[in-house]
Motif scaffolding. Structure first.
Motif, PDB file in Angstrom:
ATOM      1  N   VAL A 121      60.808  62.287  41.634  1.00  0.00           N
ATOM      2  CA  VAL A 121      61.288  63.269  42.624  1.00  0.00           C
ATOM      3  C   VAL A 121      60.112  63.741  43.483  1.00  0.00           C
ATOM      4  N   LYS A 122      58.962  63.998  42.817  1.00  0.00           N
ATOM      5  CA  LYS A 122      57.760  64.405  43.576  1.00  0.00           C
ATOM      6  C   LYS A 122      57.443  63.356  44.637  1.00  0.00           C
ATOM      7  N   LEU A 123      57.482  62.079  44.216  1.00  0.00           N
ATOM      8  CA  LEU A 123      57.097  61.015  45.146  1.00  0.00           C
ATOM      9  C   LEU A 123      58.115  60.854  46.270  1.00  0.00           C
ATOM     10  N   ARG A 124      59.394  61.019  45.915  1.00  0.00           N
ATOM     11  CA  ARG A 124      60.431  60.914  46.961  1.00  0.00           C
ATOM     12  C   ARG A 124      60.249  62.048  47.983  1.00  0.00           C
ATOM     13  N   ARG A 125      60.001  63.272  47.468  1.00  0.00           N
ATOM     14  CA  ARG A 125      59.806  64.393  48.391  1.00  0.00           C
ATOM     15  C   ARG A 125      58.545  64.183  49.237  1.00  0.00           C
ATOM     16  N   LEU A 126      57.512  63.666  48.604  1.00  0.00           N
ATOM     17  CA  LEU A 126      56.272  63.412  49.348  1.00  0.00           C
ATOM     18  C   LEU A 126      56.541  62.420  50.484  1.00  0.00           C
ATOM     19  N   GLU A 127      57.259  61.343  50.162  1.00  0.00           N
ATOM     20  CA  GLU A 127      57.597  60.348  51.190  1.00  0.00           C
ATOM     21  C   GLU A 127      58.344  61.005  52.345  1.00  0.00           C
ATOM     22  N   GLU A 128      59.290  61.873  51.990  1.00  0.00           N
ATOM     23  CA  GLU A 128      60.074  62.546  53.043  1.00  0.00           C
ATOM     24  C   GLU A 128      59.167  63.411  53.920  1.00  0.00           C
ATOM     25  N   LEU A 129      58.251  64.110  53.270  1.00  0.00           N
ATOM     26  CA  LEU A 129      57.333  64.969  54.048  1.00  0.00           C
ATOM     27  C   LEU A 129      56.467  64.116  54.975  1.00  0.00           C
ATOM     28  N   ILE A 130      56.008  62.966  54.438  1.00  0.00           N
ATOM     29  CA  ILE A 130      55.134  62.112  55.254  1.00  0.00           C
ATOM     30  C   ILE A 130      55.901  61.594  56.474  1.00  0.00           C
ATOM     31  N   THR A 131      57.147  61.177  56.240  1.00  0.00           N
ATOM     32  CA  THR A 131      57.957  60.655  57.361  1.00  0.00           C
ATOM     33  C   THR A 131      58.142  61.730  58.430  1.00  0.00           C
ATOM     34  N   VAL A 132      58.511  62.928  57.983  1.00  0.00           N
ATOM     35  CA  VAL A 132      58.750  64.001  58.959  1.00  0.00           C
ATOM     36  C   VAL A 132      57.447  64.366  59.663  1.00  0.00           C
ATOM     37  N   PHE A 133      56.365  64.452  58.893  1.00  0.00           N
ATOM     38  CA  PHE A 133      55.075  64.791  59.510  1.00  0.00           C
ATOM     39  C   PHE A 133      54.756  63.783  60.616  1.00  0.00           C
ATOM     40  N   ARG A 134      54.908  62.466  60.314  1.00  0.00           N
ATOM     41  CA  ARG A 134      54.572  61.430  61.311  1.00  0.00           C
ATOM     42  C   ARG A 134      55.421  61.564  62.563  1.00  0.00           C
ATOM     43  N   GLU A 135      56.729  61.791  62.367  1.00  0.00           N
ATOM     44  CA  GLU A 135      57.612  61.935  63.543  1.00  0.00           C
ATOM     45  C   GLU A 135      57.142  63.092  64.422  1.00  0.00           C
ATOM     46  N   GLU A 136      56.844  64.213  63.771  1.00  0.00           N
ATOM     47  CA  GLU A 136      56.484  65.412  64.539  1.00  0.00           C
ATOM     48  C   GLU A 136      55.094  65.291  65.157  1.00  0.00           C
ATOM     49  N   ALA A 137      54.169  64.660  64.409  1.00  0.00           N
ATOM     50  CA  ALA A 137      52.808  64.503  64.954  1.00  0.00           C
ATOM     51  C   ALA A 137      52.836  63.570  66.155  1.00  0.00           C
ATOM     52  N   THR A 138      53.701  62.544  66.082  1.00  0.00           N
ATOM     53  CA  THR A 138      53.818  61.627  67.224  1.00  0.00           C
ATOM     54  C   THR A 138      54.259  62.410  68.458  1.00  0.00           C
ATOM     55  N   LYS A 139      55.213  63.326  68.257  1.00  0.00           N
ATOM     56  CA  LYS A 139      55.665  64.145  69.400  1.00  0.00           C
ATOM     57  C   LYS A 139      54.521  65.046  69.879  1.00  0.00           C
ATOM     58  N   ALA A 140      53.850  65.695  68.911  1.00  0.00           N
ATOM     59  CA  ALA A 140      52.794  66.650  69.287  1.00  0.00           C
ATOM     60  C   ALA A 140      51.671  65.945  70.043  1.00  0.00           C
TER      61      ALA A 140
END
Ligand code: 5AD
Ligand code: SF4
Length: 597
Positions: free
Chosen positions: A496-515
């Protein structure tokens, strides 16, 4: 095999740590090294429960030990061979006056490196990179040579990290490889010595020495000054350790050696340790109490770096913006500064001292062409005067690391971070209003004790709301000694930790790309670091916001004389126009560009 262990008396001991070292040395004076076995410093304490015969008080030692002490010194003292050896010390060796006074159980000659070659390997954070330079500076003064070739080394030192289980596992694996190197060592060469330095030495102490008999020395983060002594003891085939934590060691007088002569930037350590005691973090236990280096010595180091032509310094500390120089009495009258609005501390309010805003102001005045960055700060210590200074001073980079750790107020409370999500978001708004165009980065932990799916979604929503430019995301790793280890349950399954981490990484990348899109088409001032790793035809550097920028290594107009055509060199500032986003979506913090000049 016997061991000399100068063991910590606890990071929060009331006893001054230097007192502890002296006492330990007095005990060592009692007998030849071969008879010293697991000499625990703890047994030397005045209120120790150990019978006094185990380590007599200094007074009793004085009464009945004078003759014994003298005869044991005679028995273990230097031999005729030692005198011959010291008479033939090569001229490039440091003179005995340059080497610190030896403890009673060693001779000055034994403290010298005798041109032994040291291979240093660094793991973990930038503090460790800086510590490696400090350790090397101390050994170099003692007459050691440095090598970047493992096969050539006489001494291998690993500067280690304990922040997560994985970091430690990497080092255990490395130790197994080194074990075979040590056992294959030719008899015709001096025996290979292996040392563990830094956080892992501090955290695991005896476990390392017991588990890995091939480890010769251990030195905690505050014990690097003792490296020549520890290595000298190891010469006789014994294990030696100093894992004392200090209340005031800042290595202020040790000028770290710049390892890369072509480097454009350097790290300057301004404080050590951490008093925050976030519930998940091992740092306060491995690196000890917070203490700041005197402002004057920091300014001197930055001045020297500027004279050497360096173009960027990063002020370093576990809690860099909690800086407080109390080294002189009059500093206690300094105007007090506030915490960021809505933030609190886990410790009693501290008063006086020269604070981070003062230091930043002074450092940034040294060389207007030198970029100033700092890491890693805590969000609680961003008073307005710090933000104003970052806004006003051209050479202070408009980039702030603001570790959030979680987007859920409930989890933040369990982490003992001293703020709610709301206070954190308010601070983000305040920073963005105060410093237009500021670049933001953060750390996050996925799967902390008791983190529900709802808490996790709160972190996802914080990532979306803030749109960080750069991010560092980790799965929670339970660490012994921490408050979370004692009081909370590590109840989130690994998957679960790893799945949540993956989700955070995906969202971070999407948002950083926009920023980071906001830089596209803009002109940016880039400090050139050197050739790009991807192509020899390109150069690589960083913009003010610390984003990597890659651009063609072509002739360009010289800013001081438009008739001249030049090629950019490391350490040059180049105006890069028409920035575009790297196609590498895994790294939204990397940009491409065309140089203007
Ligand atoms: N588990 C996972 N991540 C951690 N960090 C610190 N301690 C732990 C831990 N036990 C992370 C935090 C911190 C960064 C340096 O490392 O995010 O800011
Ligand atoms: Fe660890 Fe918190 Fe200190 Fe950072 S501020 S080093 S996370 S205890």
């Amino acid at each position: 095999m016997s061991v000399i262990l100068l063991q910590t008396v606890g990071s929060f001991s009331a006893m001054h740590p230097f007192q502890c070292v002296l006492r330990a040395r007095r005990c060592l004076r009692r007998g030849p090294l071969a008879s010293v076995s697991w000499l625990l410093l703890r047994t030397c304490r005045a209120h120790s429960s150990v019978p006094s015969s185990a380590c007599p008080s200094p007074q009793r030692q004085q009464e009945d030990g004078v003759w014994k002490d003298f005869s044991s010194r005679l028995a273990t003292g230097p031999t005729f061979q030692d005198f011959l050896r010291s008479a033939s010390v090569p001229p490039e060796q440091p003179s005995s006056s340059e080497v610190e006074d030896p403890p009673p159980y060693l001779t000055v000659d034994e403290l010298l490196g005798r041109q032994r070659r040291v291979y240093l390997e660094t793991y973990g954070c930038q503090m460790n990179v800086n510590d490696t330079e400090i350790a090397w500076s101390i050994l170099q003064k003692s007459g050691y040579l440095r090598t970047s070739n493992l096969q050539e080394a006489d001494v291998i030192l690993l500067v280690t990290c304990s922040i997560r289980e994985k970091a430690e596992q990497t080092i255990w694996n490395r130790l197994h490889q080194l074990k075979s190197l040590k056992s294959k060592r030719l008899r015709s060469r001096v025996p290979l010595r292996i040392g563990i330095l830094g956080c892992m030495a501090e955290r695991l102490k005896e476990e390392i020495l017991n588990r890995e008999k091939m480890v010769d020395i251990l030195a905690g983060p505050d014990a690097y000054r003792d490296l020549p002594q520890l290595l000298a003891v190891a010469e006789s085939g014994q294990q030696a350790a100093n894992v004392l934590l200090s209340l005031d060691e800042t290595y202020a007088d040790v000028m770290p050696v710049q390892t890369s002569p072509s480097a454009t930037s350097a790290f300057v350590s301004i404080m050590r340790g951490c008093d925050n005691m976030c519930s998940y973090c091992i740092v306060p236990f491995t690196r000890g109490r917070e203490r700041s280096r005197p402002v004057a010595s920091i300014l001197e180091e930055v001045r020297k770096l500027s004279e050497q032509g360096l173009k960027e310094v990063t002020l370093l500390g576990q809690n860099v913006n909690s800086f407080r120089d109390n080294s002189e009495v009059q500093f206690n009258n300094a105007v007090s500064t506030n915490l960021s609005r809505g933030f609190s501390t886990n410790y009693k309010a501290k008063q006086g001292g020269l604070r981070f805003a003062h230091l930043l102001d002074q450092v940034s005045r040294i060389d207007p062409e030198m970029r100033i960055r700092f890491t890693s700060p805590h969000p609680k210590d961003f008073p307005d005067e710090v933000l104003q200074l970052i806004r006003e001073r051209d050479n202070i980079c408009k980039q702030i690391h603001l570790p959030a750790q979680s987007g859920s107020s409930r989890v933040l409370e369990a982490m003992r971070r001293g703020y709610s999500r709301e206070a954190y978001v308010e601070l983000i708004h305040h920073i963005r209003e105060s410093i237009p165009g500021v670049s933001l980065s953060s750390d996050f932990i996925a799967g902390f004790c008791g983190e529900t799916e709802e808490d996790h979604l709160q972190t996802v929503s914080l990532l979306r709301e803030v749109q960080y430019n750069i991010g560092f995301l980790f799965a929670y790793s339970m660490r012994q000694k921490t408050r979370a280890y004692h009081r909370l349950k590590d109840d989130i399954p690994e998957e679960v930790k790893l799945r949540r981490l993956e989700e955070l990484i995906t969202v971070f990348r999407e948002e950083a790309t926009k920023a980071n899109k906001s830089f596209v088409g803009c002109t940016q001032l880039v400090l050139v670091e050197g050739p790009s790793k991807r192509s020899a035809a390109d150069l690589c550097g960083r913009n003010d916001g610390n984003l990597k920028v890659i651009f063609a290594d072509a002739e360009m107009e010289d800013a001081t004389d438009s008739r001249l055509r030049v090629r950019a060199q490391p350490g040059d500032y180049v105006l890069v126009k028409e920035m575009w986003q790297s196609l590498n979506s895994a790294n939204p913090g990397s940009m491409g560009g065309v140089s203007l000049r």
